[in-house]
Design an enzyme around this catalytic site. Structure first.
Site, PDB file in Angstrom:
ATOM      1  N   ARG A 185       0.764  -1.212   0.063  1.00  0.00           N
ATOM      2  CA  ARG A 185       0.078   0.102   0.033  1.00  0.00           C
ATOM      3  C   ARG A 185       0.987   1.311   0.042  1.00  0.00           C
ATOM      4  NH1 ARG A 185      -5.385   0.512   1.722  1.00  0.00           N
ATOM      5  NH2 ARG A 185      -5.180  -1.494   2.365  1.00  0.00           N
ATOM      6  N   ILE A 186       2.104   1.249   0.845  1.00  0.00           N
ATOM      7  CA  ILE A 186       2.784   2.472   0.825  1.00  0.00           C
ATOM      8  C   ILE A 186       3.357   2.540  -0.357  1.00  0.00           C
ATOM      9  CG2 ILE A 186       4.856   3.363   2.287  1.00  0.00           C
ATOM     10  CD1 ILE A 186       3.751   2.224   4.549  1.00  0.00           C
ATOM     11  N   THR A 264      11.779   2.773   5.179  1.00  0.00           N
ATOM     12  CA  THR A 264      10.706   3.162   6.182  1.00  0.00           C
ATOM     13  C   THR A 264       9.921   1.935   6.377  1.00  0.00           C
ATOM     14  OG1 THR A 264       9.713   3.877   4.079  1.00  0.00           O
ATOM     15  CG2 THR A 264      10.689   5.502   5.578  1.00  0.00           C
ATOM     16  N   ARG A 266      10.455  -2.079   7.651  1.00  0.00           N
ATOM     17  CA  ARG A 266      10.963  -2.767   8.862  1.00  0.00           C
ATOM     18  C   ARG A 266      12.398  -3.134   8.840  1.00  0.00           C
ATOM     19  NH1 ARG A 266       7.133  -0.911  10.642  1.00  0.00           N
ATOM     20  NH2 ARG A 266       5.246  -1.986  11.449  1.00  0.00           N
ATOM     21  N   GLU A 294      15.982  -2.483  16.954  1.00  0.00           N
ATOM     22  CA  GLU A 294      15.668  -0.827  17.116  1.00  0.00           C
ATOM     23  C   GLU A 294      15.002  -0.647  18.878  1.00  0.00           C
ATOM     24  OE1 GLU A 294      11.474   1.099  15.749  1.00  0.00           O
ATOM     25  OE2 GLU A 294      12.632   0.265  14.151  1.00  0.00           O
ATOM     26  N   HIS A 313      11.828   6.054  14.097  1.00  0.00           N
ATOM     27  CA  HIS A 313      10.779   5.428  13.696  1.00  0.00           C
ATOM     28  C   HIS A 313       9.589   6.175  13.820  1.00  0.00           C
ATOM     29  CE1 HIS A 313       8.684   1.115  13.420  1.00  0.00           C
ATOM     30  NE2 HIS A 313       7.840   1.937  12.673  1.00  0.00           N
ATOM     31  N   ALA A 315       8.228   7.919  10.613  1.00  0.00           N
ATOM     32  CA  ALA A 315       7.685   8.206   9.423  1.00  0.00           C
ATOM     33  C   ALA A 315       6.182   7.974   9.459  1.00  0.00           C
ATOM     34  CB  ALA A 315       7.985   7.230   8.493  1.00  0.00           C
TER      35      ALA A 315
END
Length: 355
Positions: A185-186, A264, A266, A294, A313, A315
């Protein structure tokens, strides 16, 4: 998956239906305050009857069935309006909620808490993932534009040297090749927005056809071609067992000297040791909103390299952007109450593919 237009994020308030559905808010208190801002909560109150209990009201309980008040109300629930902090919706929960007809999630992925049994029951599932995806796409496009001028590396070097860099070493964006790893989707939103720029856009995704790629204004290529041809490569694959470490030393080695890798998605999609080696060499630049692990340990060399631009993290939806999630979710409750199809449904087939 289909990408909805931005206008799908907000829906005009519906007139109160004759019989308002009974809705339980299944999210922690922090989520409730951030997602259901006053004007969004007012819309929800007009269209639905909000049951007076929910996991957010009993923070000591991390299950629906672990709290007597929640257990008692589950039998009345028609819609679970979920969010961050929602307990697992298991077959036992479903058995205790015979009237449940929809789960509307005011956050991203539903996979972490929704049991596949919901689809066997014919319960509708909807997610506000598109509202969370939009700021990620916008952030990514901004980093792509800045990466074309190598703004992140040159800013760091400028601060260290106190000298203006030689402009002959700045490649610029015009005619650059941008590679998108994944037609998520992104990834699709990024491709759509990159049409406004003079760029060549490549995309690689095993579920995408050449015709679909062309409709997006991109060229479908295999992974090796994507990494070999891209001046700027942006990662948009979902984190699944088969994508962990998929961007390995071999693929990173195919990147051109001076190229930029943006992530952006994982952190675990990229082999951490291989990425560190490439960045320490200075051969490529990296723009990382996500890392593995992370957060990074304090002694990670990535924290000090001038060719690595790190963000914590951020975005996805933050600050006032989070209200978009509530707007979308309440719009879905309004559709449910009106008896019209949900606009952001997750099907059983979608569920199997999403992270």
């Amino acid at each position: 998956m289909r990408t909805e237009p931005d206008s799908a994020l907000t829906v005009p308030s519906a007139e109160p239906p004759a019989a308002r559905p009974k809705v339980m808010l299944a999210m922690n208190e922090s989520s409730r305050v951030r997602v259901l801002v006053p004007q969004v909560r007012a819309r929800l109150d007009r269209v639905a009857e909000i049951l007076p209990v929910g996991p957010g009201a009993a923070p000591e309980s991390n299950t629906f069935l672990g709290d007597a008040a929640i257990r008692d109300k589950l039998g009345e629930v028609e819609v679970l309006l979920t969010g961050w902090g929602c307990p697992a919706i298991t077959p036992d929960v479903l058995a205790a909620a015979p009237k449940l007809r929809a789960i509307i999630h005011a956050a991203g992925s539903v996979k972490g808490f929704v049991d596949p049994a919901v689809f066997d029951r014919g319960i509708q599932v909807s997610s506000a993932v598109v509202a969370n995806a939009l700021p990620v796409a916008e952030f990514t496009v901004a980093t792509i534009v800045l990466s074309g001028k190598r703004a992140f590396r040159l800013s760091a070097e400028y601060k260290l040297s106190r000298r203006k860099p030689d402009p002959s070493f700045i490649p610029g964006s015009y005619g650059s090749t941008v590679g998108l790893l994944g037609a998520s989707r992104i990834g699709r939103m990024v491709a759509e927005r990159l049409r406004a720029f003079d760029l060549e856009v490549l995309i690689s995704d095993p579920y995408l056809t050449a015709a679909e790629a062309a409709e997006m204004g991109t060229e479908l290529v295999d992974l090796d071609t994507l990494f070999t041809r891209s001046d700027i490569l942006s990662v948009h694959a979902p984190l699944l067992p088969e994508t962990v470490g998929m961007v390995d030393a071999r693929l990173l080695g195919l990147l051109q000297d001076g190229s930029v890798l943006i992530n952006t998605s994982r952190g675990r999609i990229i082999d951490a040791a291989a990425l560190e080696k490439e960045c320490r060499s200075g051969r490529i630049d990296a723009v990382l909103d996500v890392t593995d692990p992370e957060p990074l340990p304090p002694d990670s060399p990535l924290l000090d390299l001038p060719n690595v631009f790190l963000t914590p993290h951020l975005a996805g939806a933050v600050g006032n952007e989070v209200a978009r999630l509530g707007e979308l979710a309440v719009g879905e409750v309004e559709r449910f109450a009106a008896g019209t199809p949900l606009q952001h449904s997750i099907t059983a087939a979608d569920y199997r593919r999403i992270a």
